[in-house]
Write an enzyme that holds these catalytic residues in place. Structure first.
Site, PDB file in Angstrom:
ATOM      1  CD  GLU A 470      -2.613   1.337   2.580  1.00 62.33           C
ATOM      2  OE1 GLU A 470      -3.363   2.325   2.752  1.00 62.33           O
ATOM      3  OE2 GLU A 470      -2.520   0.404   3.400  1.00 62.33           O
ATOM      4  CG  ASN A 529      -5.128   5.120   0.851  1.00 61.24           C
ATOM      5  OD1 ASN A 529      -5.971   4.388   1.348  1.00 61.24           O
ATOM      6  ND2 ASN A 529      -3.821   4.973   1.093  1.00 61.24           N
ATOM      7  CD  GLU A 648      -6.429  -1.502   6.719  1.00 66.00           C
ATOM      8  OE1 GLU A 648      -5.684  -0.596   6.296  1.00 66.00           O
ATOM      9  OE2 GLU A 648      -7.634  -1.337   6.952  1.00 66.00           O
TER      10      GLU A 648
END
Length: 693
Positions: A470, A529, A648
């Site tokens: 990410e 994101n 997460e």
């Protein structure tokens, strides 16, 4: 020359401060936090606003709502300048179609922004002057008596020295008007209201006038009812070849008009529901008091009702209005006896007051009295007030700024069950200064490459191998060092700069994937994101495709994470974006699942590819069977929906083992890897490749 008035509408306080700073030298700047409040201010000031600078993205009553609403009001001719981050021609065309006059772009270029706004007003002034000139030419051919009712006239001939008085005067004037010499003040004593007499004498003095001219003045004349009423006296002097020929005076009874204006002034100065002063009246009066009492401290206090929306929902808006009226009466009773005390209703359930401050004794007494009063209100609900206080030691800041600071303090009381009173202190002041610094440096930081991409690996917990990552952003300041995202991301989300930063991240990640491909590195998917503010960009999806395709990145190699809070707030926009992304071959992840309030409903409406489960769902201990069962059910539900699951925040071996046991194999967390610079990620990936050989 009096300054023009500019209304700055933006939900982010920091943006309003910037706009105020930009335009304060040229304009009187008024601030509003959303479109609804802006409409209220315009109505209260009866359109006495010269220009509006409007943010589009606001969580409550956004700019689109404002543009739609103002079109149907008497104030639709006020120029509206849109402050936006989107400089595309499509967005500009859309906003102009909605009624915007012009656009300025964030981050603001100070000189350009001020020039644009001044140019708009200049064009408007020229048009008004053109209309005025056209009107004047008509009025030069027609006397006021022909246009007005309740009117009589008098005409003086300079050549003969004779005066003709319209006999209609007898309907209006108490005395014999024929015997009045309009140019002899002594004959007008008793007819003209004495305080107006000097102004009338000056008005009728034509000694230095040598060309045809018109004048108007409002005066009070004794009428047939034996009372003084308002008249508009219009004088037209005719001059031919430098010689005065005649003067026509028209007397129009405007008493009803003046009474209506007086009522309107009173009406515009009070809150319509509670009948106490409104915010504009409070600001003006308090500002004057503070400036007149230099050296005296004042407490500027904002307060509202906790959970007022729930009260409206449970008991109805009429009951909610009754509570507001009750508080207004109590506020008036408490503050009126205090010398130099002021008070108002700002909007909705938000009130304010200002009192001299010589220590906490009086202030605490006022607050305690208000709190005790609402406790006595007959409602089966605990009405709680929360207060934010700013102590003004001088008039350095405007009262609006002081109210904003009191509002910052008030936020600190929200959801705090121990204290419902908070002062604006050095800590809050420091935070405010930090925000101003961040905003002032953000554009330069982006241009200088201070925003760095960090990658947090995603792993298969069964093998510990990296299967993706990410992309996260860090601000590496040349002087302050590493600035935490929690210090700047919320600010960027409020002022719209987050969209520009997100595009930078999209492009940087795409460029990095292309670099790895050229170097022969294995390509693992990277997720980026999408901020909520991005959803208001009509070109978001086309721009994503353009950036990714620019570097020939296969669409399956870059993924997009959408937070659950965005799903809740902007469902229709997310449905469209998710559909387009998936149709374009991208994967969509729902981030922070479980942290919001409508998770299951979101899954029903929007078909994502991956569910990222929030750490809060994880068991806190081996014995936490209830949390474990909930998490097991969520994983089973995701599998039944053919959704991949990434957990997460995994921080312990026990958590990892439990997740594997229930079939959740992919995770992120400090137990495996922290977010790291791209160079460190490459090293970790290369080490993994070496181990596999």
């Amino acid at each position: 020359m009096d300054k023009k008035t500019l209304l700055a509408v933006d939900d982010a306080e920091i943006n309003r401060k910037i706009l105020s700073k930009l335009f304060s030298s040229e304009f009187d700047v008024i601030e509003a936090t959303d479109g609804k409040e802006a409409l209220d201010i315009i109505a209260e000031r009866q359109g006495n606003i010269d220009i509006i600078v409007l943010d589009i993205i606001m969580p409550k009553y956004d700019g689109f709502y404002f543009l739609e609403k103002i079109k149907n009001t008497d104030f639709s001719d006020i120029p509206v300048v849109i402050a936006t981050t989107d400089n595309s021609s499509e967005a500009e065309e859309k906003l102009l179609d909605l009624g915007a006059t012009d656009l300025i772009y964030k981050p603001f270029n100070p000189q350009n922004a001020v020039k644009r706004v001044k140019a708009i007003l200049a064009r408007r002034e020229n048009e008004n002057q053109r209309i005025k000139s056209a009107t004047s030419s008509v009025e030069s051919r027609h006397t006021m008596a022909m246009r007005q009712t309740n009117t009589f006239s008098a005409e003086y001939d300079f050549e003969t020295g004779k005066t003709f008085i319209d006999p209609e005067y007898i309907q209006f004037v108490h005395r014999d008007f024929v015997n009045i010499d309009l140019f002899d003040p002594t004959t007008m004593i008793g007819l003209i209201y004495r305080p107006d007499l000097d102004a009338v004498v000056s008005f009728l003095n034509l000694g230095d006038v040598h060309e045809t001219t018109q004048r108007y003045i409002n005066i009070r004349i004794l009428t047939d009812n034996n009372i003084y009423e308002w008249f508009r006296l219009a004088l037209t002097l005719y001059v031919e070849n430098g010689i005065k020929t005649k003067t026509i005076l028209t007397f129009n009874n405007i008493n009803n008009e003046m009474e209506a204006i007086k009522k309107l002034e009173i009406f515009s100065s009070i809150d319509r529901l509670t009948k106490i002063p409104n915010r504009n009246t409070f600001v003006e009066k308090t500002q004057a008091i503070i400036e007149e009492n230099e050296g005296q401290k004042f407490a500027i206090v904002r307060f509202d009702i906790e959970s007022f929306k729930i009260i409206n929902q449970l008991f109805g808006t009429s009951e909610g209005d009754s509570i507001l009226k009750f508080i207004a009466v109590k506020l008036q009773e408490i503050i009126e006896p205090i010398k130099n005390g002021t008070y108002c209703r700002i909007t909705s359930d938000l009130f304010a007051f200002s009192i001299p401050y010589d220590g906490d004794e009086l202030l605490n007494k006022v607050i305690d009295t208000l709190v005790a009063a609402v406790k006595m209100y007959p409602l089966n609900f605990d009405i709680t007030l929360s207060f934010g206080i700013y102590i003004a030691e001088n008039s350095e800041y405007s009262v609006r700024h002081m109210l904003d600071r009191a509002g910052v303090a008030q936020k600190a009381t929200k959801n705090n069950y121990k204290s419902h009173v908070s002062y604006f202190d050095e800590a809050l002041k420091e935070q405010e200064e930090i925000e101003i610094t961040i905003v002032s440096e953000m554009k330069r930081a982006l241009d200088n490459g201070e925003f760095k991409i960090y990658l947090q690996p995603k792993v298969d917990m069964r093998t510990g191998r990296i299967i993706g990552s990410e992309a996260l952003v860090r601000w590496v300041h040349p002087e302050k060092g590493l600035i935490s995202p929690r210090n700047f991301i919320p600010i960027f989300e409020n002022n719209g700069f987050i969209t520009e930063l997100d595009y930078y991240i999209f492009e940087t990640v795409s460029k990095q994937l292309d670099k790895w491909r050229q170097e022969g590195m294995p390509i693992l998917p990277v997720s980026v994101n999408v901020s909520r503010a991005d959803l208001y960009d009509p070109n978001l999806f086309p721009n994503i495709v353009r950036i990714v395709d620019k570097y020939n990145i296969p669409h399956e190699d870059i993924e997009f994470e959408l937070t659950e809070s965005s799903f809740i707030s902007d469902n229709h926009k997310l449905v469209e974006l998710t559909f387009n992304l998936q149709k374009g071959g991208f994967h969509v992840l729902m981030d922070d699942f479980g942290s919001g309030y409508s998770s299951l409903n979101s899954l029903k409406d929007i078909k994502v590819d991956v569910l990222k489960i929030d750490i809060n769902f994880l068991p806190t201990s081996k014995d936490d069977e209830r949390a474990g069962k909930i998490l097991t059910s969520v994983v089973s539900m995701a599998q039944a929906l053919d959704l991949k699951v990434v957990v997460e925040g995994v921080e312990t071996r026990d958590q990892a083992d439990f997740l594997i046991s229930i079939g959740a194999y992919e995770a992120q967390g400090y137990f495996f890897f922290r977010p790291m610079p791209i160079e460190d990620f490459e090293k970790a990936l290369k080490a993994q490749l070496e181990e596999a050989k």
